[in-house]
Design a protein around this motif. Structure first.
Motif, PDB file in Angstrom:
ATOM      1  N   THR A  89       5.145   9.537  -7.522  1.00  0.00           N
ATOM      2  CA  THR A  89       6.235   9.595  -8.544  1.00  0.00           C
ATOM      3  C   THR A  89       5.803   9.767  -9.950  1.00  0.00           C
ATOM      4  OG1 THR A  89       7.636   8.330  -7.076  1.00  0.00           O
ATOM      5  CG2 THR A  89       8.298   8.483  -9.334  1.00  0.00           C
ATOM      6  N   GLN A  90       4.716   9.048 -10.319  1.00  0.00           N
ATOM      7  CA  GLN A  90       4.331   9.164 -11.799  1.00  0.00           C
ATOM      8  C   GLN A  90       3.564  10.544 -12.132  1.00  0.00           C
ATOM      9  OE1 GLN A  90       1.459   5.714 -11.940  1.00  0.00           O
ATOM     10  NE2 GLN A  90       3.142   4.396 -12.259  1.00  0.00           N
ATOM     11  N   ALA A  91       2.884  11.111 -10.873  1.00  0.00           N
ATOM     12  CA  ALA A  91       2.358  12.409 -10.983  1.00  0.00           C
ATOM     13  C   ALA A  91       3.429  13.561 -11.093  1.00  0.00           C
ATOM     14  CB  ALA A  91       1.464  12.913  -9.692  1.00  0.00           C
ATOM     15  N   GLN A 111       0.649  -1.403  -0.048  1.00  0.00           N
ATOM     16  CA  GLN A 111       0.068   0.069  -0.040  1.00  0.00           C
ATOM     17  C   GLN A 111       0.946   1.246  -0.138  1.00  0.00           C
ATOM     18  OE1 GLN A 111      -2.294  -0.788   3.380  1.00  0.00           O
ATOM     19  NE2 GLN A 111      -3.848  -2.146   2.618  1.00  0.00           N
ATOM     20  N   GLU A 112       1.907   1.268   0.815  1.00  0.00           N
ATOM     21  CA  GLU A 112       2.713   2.602   0.972  1.00  0.00           C
ATOM     22  C   GLU A 112       3.511   2.694  -0.295  1.00  0.00           C
ATOM     23  OE1 GLU A 112       6.370   4.346   3.905  1.00  0.00           O
ATOM     24  OE2 GLU A 112       5.440   2.076   4.358  1.00  0.00           O
ATOM     25  N   THR A 113       3.821   1.486  -1.064  1.00  0.00           N
ATOM     26  CA  THR A 113       4.638   1.676  -2.180  1.00  0.00           C
ATOM     27  C   THR A 113       3.889   2.130  -3.365  1.00  0.00           C
ATOM     28  OG1 THR A 113       6.104  -0.175  -1.688  1.00  0.00           O
ATOM     29  CG2 THR A 113       6.221   0.380  -3.836  1.00  0.00           C
ATOM     30  N   ALA A 114       2.674   1.900  -3.491  1.00  0.00           N
ATOM     31  CA  ALA A 114       1.788   1.850  -4.427  1.00  0.00           C
ATOM     32  C   ALA A 114       1.366   3.556  -4.330  1.00  0.00           C
ATOM     33  CB  ALA A 114       0.420   1.301  -4.386  1.00  0.00           C
ATOM     34  N   ARG A 115       1.194   4.173  -2.913  1.00  0.00           N
ATOM     35  CA  ARG A 115       1.189   5.472  -2.718  1.00  0.00           C
ATOM     36  C   ARG A 115       2.229   6.250  -3.342  1.00  0.00           C
ATOM     37  NH1 ARG A 115       3.142   8.688   0.740  1.00  0.00           N
ATOM     38  NH2 ARG A 115       3.814   7.014   1.996  1.00  0.00           N
TER      39      ARG A 115
END
Length: 312
Positions: A201-203, A192-196
């Motif tokens: 990063t993508q944004a 969950q933390e990595t997805a956030r």
């Protein structure tokens, strides 16, 4: 600046998983009775002394398992998978043992290179060159004795299995299933933390100015598919069915499938190249000439031994 804490946790998690799933790579080395002869005594003493010096210096190569009683041989899971298949086929057994001896020779070369000079002379051997020569000669001598002894061959097949690190008593008490619960909860939180972090990063990457992307590709021209297929179909195989491409064939295959790396380059830390020893305590990177390391590996799938091309 990107928060690297999840990456550190990932490294710790992977390290823990690697340790949990790895084999025990060392063990006692009593020699089989058939090898305990006067002719082999000097070589057995040499490997005992060499192993003691290697362990004392802390330069043991832990990449392969050493079967008990066969200090001049090493195996891995790939080679161990052939053990029961070579029992009744002397030619295949001899080729298998040659692979085990070559694996040990490769590890011994690294260990000798890293062995501090303070450990020499060793058992009457003056320098590293002489040590390498004696190691090869003794390995050949002991392999010859092994191949001539049916009990020794059977014992090697029994011992050349890479063990796991599961503890039977913990398995019997049910500790492994119990430990899965907190482990998977921790993995879920990490995911969950990595997805956030990835979303952030993508944004950031989709907002100008965009980080530049550097593409790294082989300088060699592409090869026609027909030439590659013809080359692969002609690869010789040994008695175990392992493809054995020579130097030119290896180079051709590695060149044919060389990947293109596209790397977002936000700073010098995103560039890669050859490693070298400088004045720093850790290896340094020479970014003046990009380099990709490549090697061959093997796997077994549905009864076939397949060639793998590895690029790092």
């Amino acid at each position: 600046m990107m928060n690297h804490a999840p990456l550190k946790r990932l490294a710790a998690l992977l390290a823990a998983a690697w340790v949990a799933g790895c084999a025990t790579l060392t063990g006692p080395l009593p020699a089989p009775p058939e090898l305990q002869t006067a002719d082999n005594e000097d070589c057995r003493q040499w490997f005992t002394a060499l192993d003691a010096a290697t362990d004392s210096a802390g330069v043991r190569d832990g990449g392969a398992y050493r079967p008990a009683g066969s200090a001049w041989l090493r195996t891995d899971r790939f080679l161990a998978s052939f053990g029961q298949e070579v029992d009744a086929h002397m030619e295949a057994f001899s080729v298998w043992v040659a692979h085990l001896q070559a694996l040990d020779a490769s590890a011994r070369e690294a260990e000798l290179q890293n062995l501090p000079l303070q450990f020499l002379p060793l058992a009457g051997v003056a320098d590293k060159h002489e040590a390498a020569l004696k190691t090869r000669q003794c390995a050949d001598l002991l392999t010859g004795t092994l191949l001539a002894s049916a009990p020794s061959r059977a014992l090697l097949i029994q011992r050349a299995r890479v063990p796991d690190d599961y503890a039977d008593w913990q398995r019997a008490l049910g500790l492994y299933p119990v430990s899965r619960l907190p482990f998977f909860k921790g993995v879920e939180r990490w995911q969950q933390e990595t997805a956030r972090v990835m979303e952030q990063t993508q944004a950031a990457a989709s907002t100008p100015p965009y980080p530049p992307v550097t593409a790294y590709a082989s300088a060699d021209p592409a090869l026609p598919a027909s030439r590659i297929a013809a080359q692969y179909s002609r690869l010789p195989k040994d008695a175990l069915g392992i493809p054995r491409p020579d130097g030119p064939a290896q180079a051709l295959l590695l060149r044919a499938y060389a990947p293109v790396f596209e790397v977002e380059t936000a700073g010098p830390h995103d560039r890669f190249s050859s490693l070298y020893w400088g004045t720093a305590p850790a290896p340094q990177v020479n970014t003046g000439q990009p380099v990709v390391y490549q090697r061959l590996a093997y796997t077994r799938y549905q009864g076939q031994t397949l060639l793998q091309l590895v690029y790092s």
